[in-house]
Design a protein around this motif. Structure first.
Motif, PDB file in Angstrom:
ATOM      1  N   ASN A   1       0.851  -1.186   0.000  1.00 12.96           N
ATOM      2  CA  ASN A   1       0.000   0.000   0.000  1.00 12.96           C
ATOM      3  C   ASN A   1       0.888   1.237   0.000  1.00 12.96           C
ATOM      4  O   ASN A   1       2.104   1.143   0.104  1.00 12.96           O
ATOM      5  N   ASN A   2       0.279   2.404  -0.106  1.00 10.33           N
ATOM      6  CA  ASN A   2       1.074   3.619  -0.319  1.00 10.33           C
ATOM      7  C   ASN A   2       1.680   4.200   0.944  1.00 10.33           C
ATOM      8  O   ASN A   2       2.246   5.291   0.914  1.00 10.33           O
ATOM      9  N   GLN A   3       1.577   3.491   2.077  1.00 16.53           N
ATOM     10  CA  GLN A   3       2.191   3.948   3.325  1.00 16.53           C
ATOM     11  C   GLN A   3       3.534   3.265   3.590  1.00 16.53           C
ATOM     12  O   GLN A   3       4.165   3.524   4.614  1.00 16.53           O
ATOM     13  N   VAL A   4       3.975   2.405   2.695  1.00 15.00           N
ATOM     14  CA  VAL A   4       5.154   1.569   2.947  1.00 15.00           C
ATOM     15  C   VAL A   4       6.419   2.231   2.405  1.00 15.00           C
ATOM     16  O   VAL A   4       6.470   2.663   1.247  1.00 15.00           O
ATOM     17  N   HIS A   5       7.451   2.299   3.263  1.00 18.94           N
ATOM     18  CA  HIS A   5       8.695   2.978   2.904  1.00 18.94           C
ATOM     19  C   HIS A   5       9.629   2.089   2.084  1.00 18.94           C
ATOM     20  O   HIS A   5       9.644   0.863   2.235  1.00 18.94           O
ATOM     21  N   GLU A   6      10.424   2.747   1.246  1.00 21.43           N
ATOM     22  CA  GLU A   6      11.449   2.074   0.438  1.00 21.43           C
ATOM     23  C   GLU A   6      12.744   1.989   1.246  1.00 21.43           C
ATOM     24  O   GLU A   6      13.279   3.016   1.692  1.00 21.43           O
ATOM     25  N   GLU A   7      13.250   0.784   1.404  1.00 20.19           N
ATOM     26  CA  GLU A   7      14.452   0.589   2.215  1.00 20.19           C
ATOM     27  C   GLU A   7      15.653   1.371   1.683  1.00 20.19           C
ATOM     28  O   GLU A   7      16.351   2.047   2.439  1.00 20.19           O
ATOM     29  N   ARG A   8      15.905   1.266   0.373  1.00 22.58           N
ATOM     30  CA  ARG A   8      17.138   1.816  -0.174  1.00 22.58           C
ATOM     31  C   ARG A   8      17.225   3.324   0.002  1.00 22.58           C
ATOM     32  O   ARG A   8      18.305   3.863   0.293  1.00 22.58           O
ATOM     33  N   PHE A   9      16.109   4.023  -0.123  1.00 27.31           N
ATOM     34  CA  PHE A   9      16.126   5.479   0.032  1.00 27.31           C
ATOM     35  C   PHE A   9      16.660   5.865   1.405  1.00 27.31           C
ATOM     36  O   PHE A   9      17.526   6.746   1.532  1.00 27.31           O
ATOM     37  N   TYR A  10      16.171   5.195   2.463  1.00 23.73           N
ATOM     38  CA  TYR A  10      16.568   5.566   3.825  1.00 23.73           C
ATOM     39  C   TYR A  10      17.949   5.022   4.186  1.00 23.73           C
ATOM     40  O   TYR A  10      18.701   5.673   4.925  1.00 23.73           O
ATOM     41  N   LEU A  11      18.308   3.862   3.653  1.00 23.65           N
ATOM     42  CA  LEU A  11      19.656   3.346   3.896  1.00 23.65           C
ATOM     43  C   LEU A  11      20.707   4.274   3.291  1.00 23.65           C
ATOM     44  O   LEU A  11      21.813   4.413   3.828  1.00 23.65           O
ATOM     45  N   ASP A  12      20.353   4.917   2.175  1.00 27.52           N
ATOM     46  CA  ASP A  12      21.278   5.879   1.558  1.00 27.52           C
ATOM     47  C   ASP A  12      21.370   7.172   2.364  1.00 27.52           C
ATOM     48  O   ASP A  12      22.390   7.875   2.299  1.00 27.52           O
ATOM     49  N   LYS A  13      20.329   7.498   3.124  1.00 27.87           N
ATOM     50  CA  LYS A  13      20.296   8.746   3.878  1.00 27.87           C
ATOM     51  C   LYS A  13      20.921   8.616   5.269  1.00 27.87           C
ATOM     52  O   LYS A  13      21.274   9.619   5.890  1.00 27.87           O
ATOM     53  N   VAL A  14      21.017   7.401   5.782  1.00 29.41           N
ATOM     54  CA  VAL A  14      21.488   7.164   7.158  1.00 29.41           C
ATOM     55  C   VAL A  14      22.783   6.342   7.112  1.00 29.41           C
ATOM     56  O   VAL A  14      22.806   5.251   6.543  1.00 29.41           O
ATOM     57  N   LYS A  15      23.833   6.867   7.735  1.00 31.25           N
ATOM     58  CA  LYS A  15      25.137   6.199   7.695  1.00 31.25           C
ATOM     59  C   LYS A  15      25.130   4.876   8.445  1.00 31.25           C
ATOM     60  O   LYS A  15      25.724   3.887   8.001  1.00 31.25           O
ATOM     61  N   ASN A  16      24.481   4.878   9.604  1.00 33.75           N
ATOM     62  CA  ASN A  16      24.576   3.718  10.479  1.00 33.75           C
ATOM     63  C   ASN A  16      23.214   3.030  10.596  1.00 33.75           C
ATOM     64  O   ASN A  16      22.658   2.641   9.587  1.00 33.75           O
ATOM     65  N   PHE A  17      22.679   2.890  11.782  1.00 32.36           N
ATOM     66  CA  PHE A  17      21.465   2.098  11.938  1.00 32.36           C
ATOM     67  C   PHE A  17      20.186   2.925  11.899  1.00 32.36           C
ATOM     68  O   PHE A  17      20.156   4.072  12.337  1.00 32.36           O
TER      69      PHE A  17
END
Length: 372
Positions: free
Chosen positions: A183-199
């Protein structure tokens, strides 16, 4: 770069109708060892409550606040004494309802209230004490996950940063959905992994899981049946520049046990006798089986015989015939196949996009559609 450590905990759900505030507070107190010298978190630097501290709107005169507020005051006193910073992220709107803003008002005059900060909206925060930048993303802070990502990028551009050190989110990523339709509330992993260095810590889904550097700590306690997996929180550490984490189990989490109803009545009574001797007082037992079994007929007497446990029922329906596939043809449009899968997905998407469902409610809806 100095060593740091922090605890990520979420989905505590104070005010839940099944696992009471009194039970959750008792388990929290055990988890922190009464804030004594043997508390395993005495030397950490921060605690992040990553959404859904509350389950629903809380009546100020209720027993819920009477149980929680004294504990929370002791929690903050411990944190202040140990110089531990506390951050509370807003979670799902229908759970948290921005009640942590009221909590901040209550503790504002407390001598140790200053170490606690409430994060109600999407933002980037710099924690000067630990030279750390944090991305905060509350649940449903924009109409869609795509809109959230767009505004996250705008925030990064505005502040002139490419990455932050850690992320705190409430919501869900694609990997957590399993068989549930997107559904349209689900986040894309790669976008946030690219924005956050660690965990990245994320709350909302009550089951602990990981995906690369994404860690979903799950709920702190068990809140209903079907949550047999371990509960707790996650401890993150950075030592000599190297990051690591470990799940710290809440070993006192409430027991919710399913018991299959089969065999004669005497055999079932013996099973319940044995089970109630093995599980803690206060545990919930759900009887699962044929509604015509005599145990269900005498269900009301169980709470008298076993006063220290609660009982529920799950009466199984007989298998129904599967819906046969039906293909509709037309010269004007591409044929559409109607079968269990397409009908289930269509109904699920319609309901989930127009109703504010929790992940557990989404799963139950999908399972219900699948079983019929």
């Amino acid at each position: 770069m100095k060593d740091i450590s922090y605890l990520s905990i979420s989905d505590i759900h104070i005010g839940h109708p099944e696992t009471s505030a009194e039970e959750i507070v008792e388990h929290l107190d055990d988890y922190f060892k009464g804030f004594g010298s043997d508390c395993p978190f005495n030397h950490i630097d921060m605690v992040f409550i990553v959404g859904d501290l509350w389950d629903d709107s809380i009546d100020f005169a209720s027993k819920t606040l009477g149980a929680f507020l004294p504990w929370f005051d002791r929690f903050l006193a411990w944190a202040h004494r140990r110089e531990i910073l506390v951050f509370i992220l807003e979670g799902t709107p229908r759970h948290d309802r921005r009640q942590s803003a009221t909590l901040m008002s209550i503790i504002s005059d407390s001598p140790h209230g200053s170490i606690c900060k409430y994060i109600p909206s999407l933002c980037i925060q710099r924690i000067e004490e630990h030279d750390l930048t944090v991305l905060y993303v509350p649940d449903k802070c924009r109409p869609t996950a795509e809109a959230v990502a767009r505004d996250v990028q705008a925030l990064f551009d505005e502040q002139g940063v490419e990455q932050v050190d850690i992320g705190m989110m409430h919501g869900m990523f694609k990997y957590q959905l399993g068989t549930i339709p997107m559904n349209n509330q689900v986040h894309e992993e790669r976008f946030y992994l690219d924005k956050v260095k660690n965990f990245i810590s994320i709350g909302h889904v009550h089951t602990y899981s990981t995906y690369e550097r994404i860690v979903a700590q799950g709920s702190f306690d068990r809140l209903t049946h079907g949550q047999e997996e371990p509960k707790g929180a996650v401890l993150f550490t950075r030592v000599d520049g190297e990051w690591s984490y470990r799940f710290v189990e809440n070993t006192k989490a409430k027991k919710y046990v399913d018991l299959e109803v089969k065999g004669d009545l005497d055999a079932m009574v013996k099973k319940i006798d044995k089970l109630t001797d093995q599980i803690p007082r206060g545990s919930s037992i759900r009887l699962v089986g044929d509604p015509l079994h005599p145990l269900f007929q005498g269900f009301s007497t169980l709470s008298v015989k076993y006063p220290f446990h609660t009982f529920k029922t799950k009466k199984l329906k007989k298998d129904e015939k599967k819906v046969s596939e039906l293909e509709l043809d037309s010269d004007d449009y591409k044929p559409v196949v109607l079968n269990r899968q397409t009908v289930t997905q269509a109904i699920y998407e319609e309901v989930s996009l127009n109703a504010d469902l929790s992940i557990e409610e989404s799963k139950r809806l999908f399972e219900l559609l699948e079983s019929n």
